[in-house]
Enzyme design. Structure first.
Site: not given
Ligand code: XMP
Length: 532
Positions: A74, A101-102, A188, A190, A242, A246-247, A388
């Site tokens: 953060g 980290c933070y 980090h 990640e 669409s 996603d749809s 996603k």
């Protein structure tokens, strides 16, 4: 089409338990840019993980019963007044905690180790060395590179913590509490620049938290099938298709769960790319045999857009007509009670819709193609827990073709915002042909998946050319290809010259009315990805 042919085969539902998986890791968000990334990396370990507010009440945390808690980084300093802090009771839960980290600084400070500005600030790739063996670092070499981004640091470990790793300027790059399962990383794990970062997070959630890893897209499908069937009962669900990822995945998942109780609506607005309507019809109408309603609204859209050159005006008209057309078609479907939408986890987090989640983040976003709440349906959002990349994996698991899964995003207003100036069917057709060539050449050269969005734009610019013995005064096509993580910023992609040459030659040779092709070498910012 009989009901038998439409009913999908399903595994017996009785053996499955509805709801989320048992194993849960919480990521507490202290305002980090990479909090979502931490959650994604944990999920890559097949462990379900949820992003929550930094001040989530301890009672709620107990209720969620996490197997582990990760405290994100953060921008604040832990010693500032007003710095975001968790309920200190989390350190007494006995649940393994990993502070990043933070997050490490606040864990150390809460347990008695002082934090203050470091002598040297560390940013970027930094060599790191293990100093004490620990299962957290299983499989990680003695020396490896980490990504640092901090000014503050823990000054001394007191008698509570042991150092596990160090860098030249940070003697406590990784720490562990003597008696409690509390760990800290100043770097980090990640971000991809940290070597073995995924392995490290994997060791935390699996070895230290004891998660088996019960989160997979096949288990997700099983749970969702049970949930969706229970929720929908004998009612009908409408899903707007669409052509996008996603749809399509929502529709395929619902089809797996409720088969013939699903009706899909696909609106052909005349602003689609080449082959798009056919792909949807083939996949959902022929292959899955879904009750598919293809509404040919091309004339209505183009009539309403005639002579409109202003991009925002185009968006407004397209949005309004879409809702109108969709509503009419939905009303013609009897007994429809639910409307399915492809809301994803980042949308849920960023809109502040999850009561346990972090506060809403303001993000400028385009709102065309969305449906208003007052359509009168109950909403079903089966992807609201997914990122996603998980949606793509789910789509593949559900049997959707690669081309649909990896399709570049396409804006709701479609070719209307890539056909600059006023739109007419002839200009749209010119653009459609040029765009198909760009995409085809990128696919052939293996570049399509290297970029996140690529397309042609038809400019309102004519210029002089020469064809055979004739002088021409024809249109100009721009080619755009970008690489981006989140579409908020983007780099233009250097398509190799030979590919550009093939694109240009094919467009000028085969698309009538185009005599010039230019390449867009602008990044976002200051440009946007679309031209309108
Ligand atoms: P920009 O052009 O703002 O685009 O850099 C960022 C992303 O948003 C998409 N985009 C839209 N999507 N309706 C949409 O659904 C819109 O009006 C719209 N305008 C831009 C764009 O394609 C890119 O992925």
């Amino acid at each position: 089409m009989t009901h038998e042919t439409m009913t999908p085969s399903l595994k017996p539902a009785q053996s499955l338990e509805a709801g989320r998986p048992h194993e849960l890791v919480l990521v507490m968000d202290f305002g980090s840019q990479t909090a979502q990334l931490i959650a994604r990396r944990v999920r890559e370990q097949n462990v379900y993980c949820q992003l929550v507010r930094h001040d989530l009440a301890i009672e709620r945390i107990r209720q969620l019963n996490p197997k582990g808690i990760i405290l994100s980084g953060g921008p604040a300093s832990v010693y500032e007044t007003g710095a975001p802090l968790p309920d200190p009771a989390i350190f007494e839960l006995g649940v393994p905690i990993l502070g990043i980290c933070y997050g490490m600084q606040l864990a150390c400070r809460a347990l008695g180790s002082p934090v203050s500005p470091g002598q040297v600030r560390e940013f970027g790739k930094t060599p790191c060395c293990l100093v004490t063996a620990n299962p957290l670092f299983a499989g990680v070499p003695q020396e490896f590179t980490v990504w640092m981004s901090h000014g503050d640091q823990v000054q001394n470990l007191g008698d509570q913590f042991t150092a596990l790793a160090a860098t030249e300027d940070c003697p406590f790059a990784a720490v562990k509490h003597h008696t409690r399962p509390i760990y800290g990383l100043q770097f980090h794990p990640e971000v991809t620049h940290t070597e073995h970062g995924g392995k490290l997070l994997g060791s935390f959630v699996k070895t230290i938290c004891g998660c088996r890893g019960d989160w997979s897209m096949s288990s997700f499908i099983e749970r969702q099938v049970v949930d969706l069937r229970a929720r929908v009962g004998t009612s009908r669900v409408i899903c707007g298709l669409s052509g996008g990822v996603d749809s399509s995945v929502v529709a395929a998942l619902l089809y797996r769960a409720i088969g013939s109780q699903l009706s899909c609506i696909f609106v052909d607005n005349g602003l689609l790319r080449s082959g798009e309507a056919e792909a949807v019809r083939t996949r959902f109408g022929d292959h899955f045999q879904v009750d598919l309603h293809v509404v040919d609204a091309r004339e209505q859209f183009l009539r309403e857009l005639a002579d409109v050159a202003d991009p925002q005006q185009k968006r407004k008209i397209i949005g309004r007509v879409f809702i109108d057309v969709f509503r009419k078609e939905a009303e013609s479907i009897p007994d429809a009670r639910f409307l399915a939408q492809g809301t994803l986890y980042p949308d849920v987090i960023e809109s502040g819709a999850d009561p346990d989640g972090p506060a809403a983040t303001i993000k400028a976003h385009h709102n065309v193609g969305g449906l208003p709440a007052e359509l009168g349906f109950e909403l079903i959002e089966p992807l609201r827990d997914l990122f996603k990349d998980e949606v793509r994996a789910l789509g593949l698991e559900l049997g959707l073709p690669d081309a649909m899964i990896w399709r570049h995003p396409f804006p709701g207003p479609g070719l209307a915002v890539r056909c600059l100036g006023a739109i007419c069917p002839a200009r749209l057709e010119t653009l459609r042909q040029a765009d198909a060539i760009v995409i085809d050449e990128l696919r052939k050269s293996g570049l399509y998946r290297k970029v996140q969005q690529a397309f042609a734009v038809l400019l309102p610019v004519q210029s002089v050319g020469v064809m055979g013995d004739f002088r021409t005064y024809d249109d100009t096509v721009a080619v755009r290809a970008v690489q981006t993580e989140d579409f908020m910023t983007a780099d233009w992609y250097p398509i190799p010259y030979d590919v550009l040459q093939r694109i240009s030659t094919r467009i000028t040779n085969t698309v009538r009315g185009v005599n010039r092709v230019v390449y867009d070498i602008s990044s976002k910012p200051p440009s946007t990805i679309e031209w309108e």
